[in-house]
Write an enzyme that holds these catalytic residues in place. Sequence first.
Site, PDB file in Angstrom:
ATOM      1  N   ALA A 125     -25.193  25.782   1.302  1.00 44.12           N
ATOM      2  CA  ALA A 125     -24.122  26.508   1.549  1.00 44.12           C
ATOM      3  C   ALA A 125     -25.073  27.331   2.215  1.00 44.12           C
ATOM      4  O   ALA A 125     -26.082  27.919   1.672  1.00 44.12           O
ATOM      5  CB  ALA A 125     -22.742  26.787  -0.041  1.00 44.12           C
ATOM      6  N   TYR A 126     -24.111  27.550   2.911  1.00 42.06           N
ATOM      7  CA  TYR A 126     -24.947  29.116   4.032  1.00 42.06           C
ATOM      8  C   TYR A 126     -23.870  30.326   3.361  1.00 42.06           C
ATOM      9  O   TYR A 126     -22.588  30.728   3.215  1.00 42.06           O
ATOM     10  CB  TYR A 126     -24.614  28.915   5.871  1.00 42.06           C
ATOM     11  CG  TYR A 126     -25.818  27.759   6.053  1.00 42.06           C
ATOM     12  CD1 TYR A 126     -27.945  28.364   6.185  1.00 42.06           C
ATOM     13  CD2 TYR A 126     -25.488  27.131   5.787  1.00 42.06           C
ATOM     14  CE1 TYR A 126     -27.922  27.468   6.668  1.00 42.06           C
ATOM     15  CE2 TYR A 126     -26.262  25.767   6.548  1.00 42.06           C
ATOM     16  CZ  TYR A 126     -28.024  26.066   6.501  1.00 42.06           C
ATOM     17  OH  TYR A 126     -28.562  24.683   6.571  1.00 42.06           O
ATOM     18  N   LEU A 127     -24.858  31.087   2.777  1.00 42.43           N
ATOM     19  CA  LEU A 127     -24.249  32.565   2.399  1.00 42.43           C
ATOM     20  C   LEU A 127     -23.866  33.701   3.235  1.00 42.43           C
ATOM     21  O   LEU A 127     -23.341  34.716   3.103  1.00 42.43           O
ATOM     22  CB  LEU A 127     -25.107  33.310   1.745  1.00 42.43           C
ATOM     23  CG  LEU A 127     -25.410  32.669   0.026  1.00 42.43           C
ATOM     24  CD1 LEU A 127     -26.923  32.662  -1.058  1.00 42.43           C
ATOM     25  CD2 LEU A 127     -24.131  32.128  -0.172  1.00 42.43           C
ATOM     26  N   GLN A 187     -20.381  30.450   3.729  1.00 36.56           N
ATOM     27  CA  GLN A 187     -19.975  31.203   4.674  1.00 36.56           C
ATOM     28  C   GLN A 187     -19.045  29.357   5.645  1.00 36.56           C
ATOM     29  O   GLN A 187     -20.206  28.732   5.459  1.00 36.56           O
ATOM     30  CB  GLN A 187     -19.535  31.416   5.492  1.00 36.56           C
ATOM     31  CG  GLN A 187     -20.483  33.350   5.009  1.00 36.56           C
ATOM     32  CD  GLN A 187     -21.541  33.840   6.514  1.00 36.56           C
ATOM     33  OE1 GLN A 187     -21.868  33.280   7.155  1.00 36.56           O
ATOM     34  NE2 GLN A 187     -21.154  35.323   6.883  1.00 36.56           N
TER      35      GLN A 187
END
Length: 166
Positions: free
Chosen positions: A29-31, A82
């Site tokens: 997952a992209y922070l 995000q």
Amino acid sequence: MSFEIERKFLVRGDDWRKLTQRHIKIRQAYLASNSKNSIRVRIKDDKTATLTVKSKPSSLRRLELEYPVPLLEAEAMMQLRQGAVIEKIRHVVPWDDLEWEVDVFLGSNAGLIIAEIELDSEHQQFRMPAWIGREITGQLQYYNSALVTQPYCSWAREDAELQQLA
């Protein structure tokens, strides 16, 4: 400081499968992701986790800083993401003296298969397997950081059909 030199390609057919040495289940997952960099959390085989900071690709070479994190903390960071979680099975395929990583995407990116090869230099020569298709290095829509907000299932039908003909 660590740099990554990577090229990406679409995959043709299934001939690579019989050469697979091992596979890894990946959730990431992209922070944060912007025009300069991305920060992601990745969990492998539900056992180990890393936090990675990468510069956006402007050439074959880009900054990559990776740090191990406790699994429980990685799971908590996943909730701060995000966009969607990327799920894929990474197959490690040896070829000559190099290793290809063939990512078979799942979920909303199912149907997309990308092969990546990490090199020691931007000018390193290598022999391509017959199952390697069109090069997509630098085409941002194929990068995981883009797939979290524009998943493969949402692409125009023509784009998806082109990928299949890779």
